[in-house]
Design a protein around this motif. Structure first.
Motif, PDB file in Angstrom:
ATOM      1  N   LEU A   1      27.904   8.473  30.769  1.00 44.30           N
ATOM      2  CA  LEU A   1      29.107   8.491  31.605  1.00 44.30           C
ATOM      3  C   LEU A   1      29.884   7.183  31.465  1.00 44.30           C
ATOM      4  O   LEU A   1      31.124   7.183  31.409  1.00 44.30           O
TER       5      LEU A   1
ATOM      6  N   ARG B   1      33.738   6.681  32.504  1.00 44.61           N
ATOM      7  CA  ARG B   1      33.602   7.249  33.835  1.00 44.61           C
ATOM      8  C   ARG B   1      32.656   6.349  34.634  1.00 44.61           C
ATOM      9  O   ARG B   1      31.577   6.759  35.052  1.00 44.61           O
TER      10      ARG B   1
ATOM     11  N   ASP C   1      32.661   4.962  37.606  1.00 45.03           N
ATOM     12  CA  ASP C   1      32.330   5.240  39.006  1.00 45.03           C
ATOM     13  C   ASP C   1      31.139   6.200  39.095  1.00 45.03           C
ATOM     14  O   ASP C   1      30.188   5.978  39.863  1.00 45.03           O
ATOM     15  N   GLU C   2      31.208   7.283  38.315  1.00 41.05           N
ATOM     16  CA  GLU C   2      30.103   8.245  38.315  1.00 41.05           C
ATOM     17  C   GLU C   2      28.823   7.594  37.800  1.00 41.05           C
ATOM     18  O   GLU C   2      27.726   7.849  38.322  1.00 41.05           O
TER      19      GLU C   2
ATOM     20  N   LEU D   1      25.276   7.217  39.948  1.00 41.10           N
ATOM     21  CA  LEU D   1      24.063   7.834  39.424  1.00 41.10           C
ATOM     22  C   LEU D   1      22.967   6.800  39.206  1.00 41.10           C
ATOM     23  O   LEU D   1      21.804   7.010  39.571  1.00 41.10           O
TER      24      LEU D   1
ATOM     25  N   PRO E   1      33.576   4.750  45.497  1.00 45.06           N
ATOM     26  CA  PRO E   1      32.335   5.191  44.846  1.00 45.06           C
ATOM     27  C   PRO E   1      31.267   4.089  44.828  1.00 45.06           C
ATOM     28  O   PRO E   1      30.078   4.389  44.969  1.00 45.06           O
TER      29      PRO E   1
END
Length: 622
Positions: free
Chosen positions: A116, A121, A123-124, A128, A160
């Motif tokens: 990710l 990406r 933030d994701e 995680l 996030p």
């Protein structure tokens, strides 16, 4: 679940009250240190992954890549083989399918987080990775290149990242263990860098909680003050208050939380925290008043009612409040704080929270020989009067070369049961006791050995703990009572079972009787086989087995209110018999049996006071 490791990543829980119900204990998934063995195992996973890559089985190869990173997240070769896999499948987008977000294996999710990040990406990825870190905080999950990228903080969004910090904190102790701190620092540095862009109230608040857990109280105060100053509301006040409390500035915490509640009366969880803090500082009446008002307004509040019962117990020491807490938890199984408080308070009470030790002369001798590391002594020792068969069995388990003889049986005769019984564990030939039951199977012995515990968070918790024995035939369970596993094989840490082998055997016998309490649980209690067997064991020849059966009856009473009067009647009857015998000779199990009666808070107060006086006298004489 993937078989590469035991760590699992728990479900997402989005809370805003960081206390994480601070008084709760945190259940950490076991995480081994990434030492030599882990490094070798991870290198092996890398080698297998490369072989399978060459065969073209990409899904299987991904399993071993996840195994390598899950075993040692800091191994460069593990990340290299991940890059090779990504290149083979055509890039990180395609590779994401090999590392699904629905997996519960930390290695798989750590790989997905890296992918990710590669897809921009972040933030994701951070959210995680925070969950992975919470599942196994001792491992260096944050020692990855993408997290160390100096450009990362500028690409992260505050909301996030706030969620990520919350998720991480929910899996951490407060404070974290020393060996976990170093693994978490890189993540904390990212949080610090994002906050340096400008004060975000909610992020500053949760970051204060993270700093506190990492032991940086100065930074926790700084971020907590920033959260309050920039408008984080109750969340900021909660975090700053916790930091102030950790710094020893308790009065400031009380003032801050009092003001916060005045401004926002809906902060009911904070009311509970304030009440308990007031009680902790010697202002219990104020704390009780707060809780009573809250419970009157919100009787179904998941934390207020348990906290009130817990505080009442702290005020007068009456275990009836702990029984009320247990009944409350039964009626509201989602109110975990009730269960926590029971477990916290019962530990100092014999049988309510822990097994008691033996008091026999042979046990005293055994402990002395164990302490002197003299386990090969042989010969014969002579005791003036018969002692319980389980005590002699414990001595023989540890020092088989030492024989025990007795000069007399004693009067009244301890070999005789207290009533007509159909189940006997021991038989006598003269003064010598022998098992009256066959040895158990190796499977039953191993199962009991693994379940035996010297302490427990309340009688109902011990009852539930023994459910694994429900399917073991009663004959085998009875066999374990007279043929217990040796303390040398105990799974207890630090060799504790060998230091106090009487605790080991008594713990084994207790969990066995708990297993019998689960036998044919579908039968109504009054006419059940489990009741008949436990009562027979309680009334058997004078022995530790009587106590173990008594504890199983006590736990049944705590777990099933309709059995309480019956349980108490049997216990009082047996204790009454032992008291009569004690007028003529020593009864080594009497004090412990009295504690079992005291473990029944439904006994009327005068009766409890009488039994407590007997215990005090007996223990004073000892």
């Amino acid at each position: 679940m993937d078989t590469h490791g035991s760590d699992t990543y728990g479900s997402d829980t989005n809370g805003t009250h960081d206390e994480d119900a601070e008084q709760h204990t945190h259940a950490h998934t076991n995480a081994c240190d990434t030492g030599c063995c882990e490094r070798l195992e991870a290198e092996g996973e890398v080698a297998v992954a490369r072989l399978i890559l060459d065969s073209g089985d990409l899904g299987h190869a991904a399993d071993h890549v996840a195994g390598a990173i899950g075993t040692d997240p800091s191994l460069p070769e593990a990340h290299e083989v991940l890059a090779e896999l990504v290149a083979r499948v055509g890039g990180p987008v395609a590779a994401l399918e090999l590392f699904p977000g629905t997996s519960r294996y930390t290695g798989t999710l750590a790989c997905r987080a890296g992918l990710l990040a590669a897809l921009d990406r972040p933030d994701e990825a951070v959210v995680l990775l925070a969950g992975v870190m919470a599942a196994a905080p001792v491992r260096p999950w944050a020692a990855v290149a993408w997290l160390a990228d100096p450009e990362l903080p500028s690409r992260l969004s505050a909301e996030p990242l706030t969620q990520a910090v919350l998720r991480l904190c929910q899996g951490l102790g407060d404070p974290v263990a020393e060996e976990e701190r170093a693994a978490l620092v890189p993540f904390a540095e990212v949080v610090r860098a994002v906050l340096a862009r400008g004060e975000d109230p909610q992020l500053a608040a949760v970051a204060s909680g993270l700093a506190r857990r990492l032991g940086d109280i100065g930074l926790a105060l700084e971020w907590g003050e920033a959260a309050v100053r920039s408008g984080a509301g109750a969340m900021g006040a909660i975090m700053l208050g916790n930091a102030l409390r950790r710094a020893g500035r308790v009065d400031e915490t009380i003032a801050l939380w009092t003001l916060t509640i005045e401004q926002d009366p809906g902060q009911s969880y904070l009311v509970v925290d304030l009440a308990e803090l007031l009680a902790f500082t010697g202002r219990r009446p104020e704390g009780l008043a707060l809780l009573e008002k809250l419970v009157a307004a919100e009787p179904e509040h998941e934390k207020a009612a348990p906290a009130l019962l817990g505080m009442r117990f702290e005020a007068d020491g009456d275990t009836a409040h702990l029984l009320e807490l247990t009944d409350h938890h039964r009626a509201h199984p989602d109110h975990d704080y009730a269960g926590y408080l029971v477990g916290h308070h019962v530990q100092r009470f014999p049988w309510l929270g822990r097994v008691t030790g033996g008091t026999e002369a042979c046990v005293n001798l055994l402990r002395q020989l164990v302490e002197a590391d003299n386990l090969t002594v042989s010969g014969e020792m002579s005791l003036s009067i018969i002692e319980p068969p389980s005590a002699i069995t414990t001595l023989r388990l540890v020092i088989p070369g030492l024989q025990v003889g007795f000069l007399e049986t004693g009067d009244p005769d301890p070999r005789l049961p207290g009533a007509e019984v159909g189940v006997r564990v021991w038989r006598y030939e003269g003064c010598d006791a022998f098992p009256a039951v066959e040895p158990p199977s190796a499977r039953a012995l191993a199962l009991v050995r693994d379940l035996a515990t010297p302490n427990w968070p309340g009688p109902t918790a011990l009852y539930d703990h023994a459910v694994a024995l429900a399917g073991v035939p009663v004959a085998e369970l009875l066999g374990v009572l007279a043929h217990p596993p040796v303390p040398q094989d105990a799974p207890w840490q630090g060799g504790f079972a060998m230091e106090v082998p009487d605790y080991w055997v008594r713990s084994v016998q207790t969990i066995v009787c708990m297993g019998i309490a689960h036998h044919r649980a579908d039968q109504p209690w009054g006419d059940s086989e489990r009741r008949r067997i436990l009562v027979d064991l309680l009334n058997g020849a004078e022995d530790w087995v009587c106590e173990a059966a008594g504890m199983a009856l006590v736990a049944t009473g705590w777990a099933f209110p309709e059995t309480r009067e019956d349980v108490l009647e049997w216990l009082l009857n047996r204790v009454g018999q032992f008291m009569q015998v004690a007028e003529k000779r020593a009864v080594t199990v009497l004090a412990s049996m009295c504690h079992l009666v005291l473990a029944c808070p439904w006994l009327e107060p005068k009766g409890r006071a009488f039994i407590a006086d007997v215990v005090e006298r007996l223990e004073s004489e000892d």
